[in-house]
Design a protein around this motif. Sequence first.
Motif, short mmCIF file in Angstrom:
data_model
loop_
_atom_site.label_atom_id
_atom_site.label_comp_id
_atom_site.label_asym_id
_atom_site.label_seq_id
_atom_site.Cartn_x
_atom_site.Cartn_y
_atom_site.Cartn_z
N ASN A 158 0.25 -1.18 -0.04
CA ASN A 158 -0.20 0.35 -0.15
C ASN A 158 0.90 1.05 -0.33
O ASN A 158 0.55 2.12 -0.43
N ALA A 159 1.84 1.13 1.17
CA ALA A 159 2.60 2.33 0.77
C ALA A 159 3.70 2.98 -0.28
O ALA A 159 3.57 3.89 -0.82
N VAL A 160 3.83 1.91 -0.99
CA VAL A 160 4.86 1.74 -2.42
C VAL A 160 3.83 2.34 -3.39
O VAL A 160 3.74 2.98 -4.00
N GLU A 161 2.71 1.99 -3.52
CA GLU A 161 1.36 2.61 -4.13
C GLU A 161 1.07 3.82 -4.38
O GLU A 161 0.89 4.94 -5.02
N THR A 162 0.76 4.09 -2.67
CA THR A 162 1.03 5.61 -2.35
C THR A 162 1.94 6.49 -3.11
O THR A 162 2.09 7.89 -3.35
N TRP A 163 3.00 6.36 -2.82
CA TRP A 163 3.94 6.66 -2.86
C TRP A 163 3.92 6.82 -4.59
O TRP A 163 5.19 7.89 -4.86
N VAL A 164 4.24 5.88 -4.64
CA VAL A 164 4.73 5.77 -6.62
C VAL A 164 3.30 6.95 -7.01
O VAL A 164 4.15 7.95 -7.67
N GLU A 165 2.46 7.12 -6.66
CA GLU A 165 0.86 7.70 -7.24
C GLU A 165 1.69 9.54 -7.02
O GLU A 165 0.67 10.62 -7.17
N GLN A 166 2.37 9.43 -5.55
CA GLN A 166 2.78 11.27 -5.30
C GLN A 166 3.64 11.83 -5.97
O GLN A 166 3.76 11.67 -6.89
N PRO A 167 2.98 13.12 -5.78
CA PRO A 167 3.46 14.69 -6.86
C PRO A 167 4.98 14.07 -7.21
O PRO A 167 5.34 14.07 -5.40
N ASP A 168 5.22 14.81 -7.95
CA ASP A 168 6.47 14.77 -8.12
C ASP A 168 7.28 15.29 -6.32
O ASP A 168 8.53 15.44 -6.91
N ASP A 169 6.56 16.67 -6.20
CA ASP A 169 7.89 17.58 -5.43
C ASP A 169 7.22 17.21 -4.18
O ASP A 169 7.46 17.80 -2.79
N ASP A 170 6.55 16.48 -3.94
CA ASP A 170 6.06 15.77 -2.26
C ASP A 170 7.62 14.92 -1.86
O ASP A 170 8.01 14.56 -2.68
N PRO A 171 8.05 16.23 -0.97
CA PRO A 171 9.38 15.06 -0.44
C PRO A 171 9.47 14.19 0.26
O PRO A 171 10.75 13.40 1.41
N ARG A 172 8.32 12.96 0.88
CA ARG A 172 8.32 11.88 1.58
C ARG A 172 8.73 10.69 0.94
O ARG A 172 8.76 11.13 -0.21
N THR A 173 9.58 10.10 1.94
CA THR A 173 10.39 8.79 1.25
C THR A 173 9.21 7.99 0.95
O THR A 173 8.53 7.71 1.77
N LEU A 174 9.49 6.86 0.90
CA LEU A 174 8.91 5.26 0.53
C LEU A 174 8.54 4.89 2.21
O LEU A 174 7.87 4.74 2.64
N ALA A 175 10.14 5.33 2.94
CA ALA A 175 10.00 5.07 4.42
C ALA A 175 8.91 5.71 5.24
O ALA A 175 8.20 5.57 6.18
N ASP A 176 8.73 7.02 4.86
CA ASP A 176 8.21 8.08 5.71
C ASP A 176 6.40 7.09 5.24
O ASP A 176 5.72 7.41 6.16
N VAL A 177 6.39 6.99 4.01
CA VAL A 177 4.60 7.10 3.95
C VAL A 177 4.84 5.32 3.98
O VAL A 177 3.65 5.35 4.91
N PHE A 178 4.96 4.74 4.52
CA PHE A 178 5.74 2.64 5.33
C PHE A 178 5.33 3.48 6.01
O PHE A 178 4.02 2.68 6.86
N GLU A 179 5.90 4.28 7.28
CA GLU A 179 5.79 4.57 8.82
C GLU A 179 4.04 5.24 9.10
O GLU A 179 3.17 4.40 9.68
N THR A 180 4.03 6.22 7.78
CA THR A 180 2.61 6.02 8.47
C THR A 180 1.34 5.44 8.26
O THR A 180 0.78 5.02 9.20
N HIS A 181 2.06 4.34 7.52
CA HIS A 181 0.56 3.38 6.74
C HIS A 181 0.64 2.59 8.26
O HIS A 181 -0.57 1.86 7.76
N LEU A 182 1.62 2.10 8.47
CA LEU A 182 1.73 0.82 9.67
C LEU A 182 1.35 1.94 10.90
O LEU A 182 0.28 1.00 11.68
N GLU A 183 1.03 3.00 11.39
CA GLU A 183 0.65 3.95 12.59
C GLU A 183 -0.54 3.47 11.94
O GLU A 183 -1.75 3.04 12.13
N ASP A 184 -1.55 3.59 10.55
CA ASP A 184 -3.07 3.40 10.30
C ASP A 184 -3.11 2.62 10.24
O ASP A 184 -4.40 1.99 11.09
N ALA A 185 -2.52 1.16 9.80
CA ALA A 185 -3.12 -0.54 10.03
C ALA A 185 -3.02 -0.23 11.78
O ALA A 185 -3.99 -1.06 12.05
#
Lengths: 212, 212
Positions: free
Chosen positions: A179-206
């Motif tokens: 899920n994190a990868v899917e989100t990260w890949v669709e992220q706008p180009d100037d979004d500074p969040r790394t994949l690890a950031d997104v992963f961490e967020t989604h883990l908390e969401d889970a």
Amino acid sequence: MLPCPFSPGGPLTKREQTWLRIVRAAQALCLDRGFDGFTLDELAEASDVSRRTLFNYFPSKVDAVLGGGETPDLLHPDPRQPHLVEATELFRRGGPHGRLLEDLTALSRVLVDGAHPDRSLARSQRAILFATPRLLGEVHERFLAAAGTLVALVREREPELDEGRGRLFVRLLVAVFDNAVETWVEQPDDDPRTLADVFETHLEDAVHLLHP
Amino acid sequence: MLPCPFSPGGPLTKREQTWLRIVRAAQALCLDRGFDGFTLDELAEASDVSRRTLFNYFPSKVDAVLGGGETPDLLHPDPRQPHLVEATELFRRGGPHGRLLEDLTALSRVLVDGAHPDRSLARSQRAILFATPRLLGEVHERFLAAAGTLVALVREREPELDEGRGRLFVRLLVAVFDNAVETWVEQPDDDPRTLADVFETHLEDAVHLLHP
DNA sequence: ATTCTGCACTATTTCTACAAGAGTGCAAAA
DNA sequence: TTTTGCACTCTTGTAGAAATAGTGCAGAAT
């Protein structure tokens, strides 16, 4: 024989320069013509090494394009990657915080970020994954393997976690990762969040979603 | 045109008898020669209907072998399946218990069990899935679709669940389900637990694993 | 009136053989 | 020690033909 993506700090060794040159060429070709649109002969020429040498740096075409090293084994971390050794040792001893989920998050971060030695590489990687959904499957498989060793490590620290639950745990982590990868890949180009950031967020969401 | 697998109680209608005859024949053929080892012509002959009629009962060969009906849409449940309508209505109104996770478990049970109208069918289904891993992918896809509608229903009840989290939720449910299927398929033959039982257990396990 | 069936049709899948490209082992060159 | 060329194997893609999956419809059967 295969090198770690980067040694931290300092000027680049010759090997690291070549490594980068190959990855950059591979990503350029991939963005330009698609993953199946170029051959390894062409990549060799573009990165100014022999075809045979490519395999000296990357075990496969996918690895070259993704710029990944071997998938890390957290149970027996490669001594050439001291940050991995350190992180796993720390985790074994009871982790940075002592609470499993937080320690796991920290460890996952090391794992996920390991694939992204460089900001600019991460950016083109995102573009490539966006353009070539087929590679998402590869990324999935890599994380799956890594998550297996991660959970094995967890089971050393928490012996009451039986094999069945361990398997389930792997699946959950992989689900969050995908899920994190899917989100990260669709992220706008100037979004500074790394994949690890997104992963961490989604883990908390889970965690919140499954909170009783 | 396609029927629900079974109307509850009472003697079997003619249609239900034919339905069962087809599924039994399909499962027998599949166990005997493998999924690709028989044609629909042969299945038609074995179950004593015309080839064309097969498609009157099942939209595909896979469905015949799996003995499944359409994948239920929990947002707009088929009125011919009153138990589904009832369960979703109940859930919409605040579910059996009022706590999301428990209500979700109850709803999932309806969903997962829907595919298993009959004990003996469930048993051969297990054997078939064990022998034909390829079908596991099909089962996965079916649940994925159903889980999508399930989460859509959840989002009606819990509007603060945004789309991103909803997507994550689907992934988590599917992960638990896949794990449950794998466990269930490998279960010894005399183990009485249904797939829904295993799913429920694993969902609880998942909650504990991600418990802060 | 509804379900079943035959038939003609389309769409996928499978198979075969072959070509192209991915990936490996090894020994000489740099 | 790393790179390279070369000969090799193995997997994957391609193309065309055959088999099978799946659909539409009109008439037969119940």
